[in-house]
Scaffold this motif. Sequence first.
Motif, short mmCIF file in Angstrom:
data_model
loop_
_atom_site.label_atom_id
_atom_site.label_comp_id
_atom_site.label_asym_id
_atom_site.label_seq_id
_atom_site.Cartn_x
_atom_site.Cartn_y
_atom_site.Cartn_z
N ARG A 1 31.87 13.58 6.06
CA ARG A 1 33.28 13.64 5.53
C ARG A 1 34.17 14.98 6.04
N THR A 2 33.24 16.07 6.78
CA THR A 2 33.64 17.21 7.17
C THR A 2 33.89 16.95 8.54
N VAL A 3 33.21 15.93 9.11
CA VAL A 3 33.54 15.73 10.45
C VAL A 3 34.38 14.47 10.87
N GLY A 4 34.37 13.55 10.09
CA GLY A 4 35.22 12.40 10.41
C GLY A 4 36.55 12.25 9.51
N ALA A 5 37.29 10.95 9.56
CA ALA A 5 38.31 10.77 8.86
C ALA A 5 38.62 9.39 8.80
N SER B 1 40.00 6.31 9.82
CA SER B 1 40.92 6.12 11.04
C SER B 1 41.38 4.68 11.34
N ARG B 2 42.10 4.49 12.46
CA ARG B 2 42.38 3.01 12.69
C ARG B 2 41.29 1.94 12.83
N ASN B 3 39.97 2.19 12.82
CA ASN B 3 39.03 1.14 13.00
C ASN B 3 38.52 0.85 11.67
N TYR B 4 39.40 1.33 10.65
CA TYR B 4 39.15 0.98 9.19
C TYR B 4 37.76 1.50 8.70
N ARG B 5 37.26 2.42 9.29
CA ARG B 5 35.83 3.02 8.95
C ARG B 5 36.20 4.75 9.10
N PHE B 6 35.29 5.47 8.44
CA PHE B 6 35.36 7.06 8.49
C PHE B 6 34.64 7.30 9.91
N SER B 7 35.54 7.55 10.72
CA SER B 7 35.03 8.02 12.09
C SER B 7 35.43 9.38 12.80
N ALA B 8 34.87 9.37 13.85
CA ALA B 8 35.08 10.71 14.71
C ALA B 8 35.85 10.48 16.04
N ASN B 9 36.40 11.19 16.59
CA ASN B 9 36.96 10.92 17.99
C ASN B 9 36.16 11.71 18.85
N VAL B 10 35.57 11.18 20.13
CA VAL B 10 34.70 11.66 21.08
C VAL B 10 35.27 11.40 22.39
N GLY C 1 38.58 11.35 13.26
CA GLY C 1 38.84 10.13 13.86
C GLY C 1 40.61 9.67 13.65
N THR C 2 41.41 10.48 13.03
CA THR C 2 42.85 10.55 13.03
C THR C 2 43.49 11.27 14.37
N THR C 3 42.80 12.11 15.07
CA THR C 3 43.20 12.82 16.14
C THR C 3 43.55 12.16 17.13
N ALA C 4 44.85 12.12 17.89
CA ALA C 4 45.38 11.39 18.84
C ALA C 4 44.43 12.01 20.23
N ASP C 5 44.27 11.01 21.08
CA ASP C 5 43.47 11.31 22.27
C ASP C 5 44.02 12.55 23.11
N ALA C 6 45.22 12.62 22.99
CA ALA C 6 45.77 13.52 23.86
C ALA C 6 45.45 14.90 23.07
N HIS C 7 45.60 15.02 21.71
CA HIS C 7 45.51 16.25 21.13
C HIS C 7 43.86 16.66 21.15
N ALA C 8 43.00 15.56 20.97
CA ALA C 8 41.48 15.69 20.97
C ALA C 8 41.08 16.18 22.59
N TRP C 9 41.88 15.99 23.48
CA TRP C 9 41.61 16.37 24.89
C TRP C 9 42.38 17.86 24.96
#
Length: 256
Positions: free
Chosen positions: A118-122, A124-133, A153-161
């Motif tokens: 839970r400290t890595v993911g959130a 997100s839109r895939n209805y699972r607790f996820s991380a954006n890579v 996982g809730t981080t937008a791609d542009a912000h993650a980039w």
Amino acid sequence: MAGVLSAEQVRVETFTGLRLTQFSRLLKTVRERGGNGTMQGRPWSLPLAERVLLVAVYYRTNLTMRQLGPLFGISSSTVCRVIQRLRPLLAIEPASRPADAADRLWIVDGTLVPVRDRTVGASSRNYRFSANVQVIVDADTRLVIAAARPASGTTADAHAWRASSLAEHCHDVTVLGDGAYLICGMVVPHRKRPRRPLLAGEKADDAAHRTVRARVEHVIGYMKNYKILRDCRQRGDGLHHAVQAVAHMHNLALTS
């Protein structure tokens, strides 16, 4: 060592997705990075080849440590120690600036990886607790150039980039992204605006853009054949190490 690898050829190719020559290159990399170095306490009960195989099998199959232990004749706690020790050593080599950077075309995209930490993911839109890579792929060779540390996982791609260090690898290289990467210095599709339909030339440009950009999605799909990227149970830096190792093994499968 050669005898060990020859005896285990069927297991290597079946459980890792790598041919024996590709696995040998992975083993050589881990050895050169100090994987066989001495440690305090008792020596390992498995040779280095078996330990690297164990980590590769873990990433490929996502079996639990209790399931992996009997396969290698060791305890689940030893499996855990082997994975913790070797996983950073399987990482992809840092990408250097290509000599023909002006002529190269790279593609970037983000993917959601389900995680338990839970400290890595959130949620997100895939209805699972996820991380954006975020992943960069060479458009011509389909090799993974680099992968960023996971973001929520809730981080937008542009912000993650922008929060990653991937832009440092892309000096003088043309980079393609989808519409989520506006104002990131990439080649993105034309935007539809109210009461302004796209021109015929813009539609053709977008069609060509989609055709090329699909290659990064194919690569990410191949990487997810390693089931650790479908449900990562590792905590802390576990997902980061898993992504780096899977990218390395993907590149070995293409270049060997």
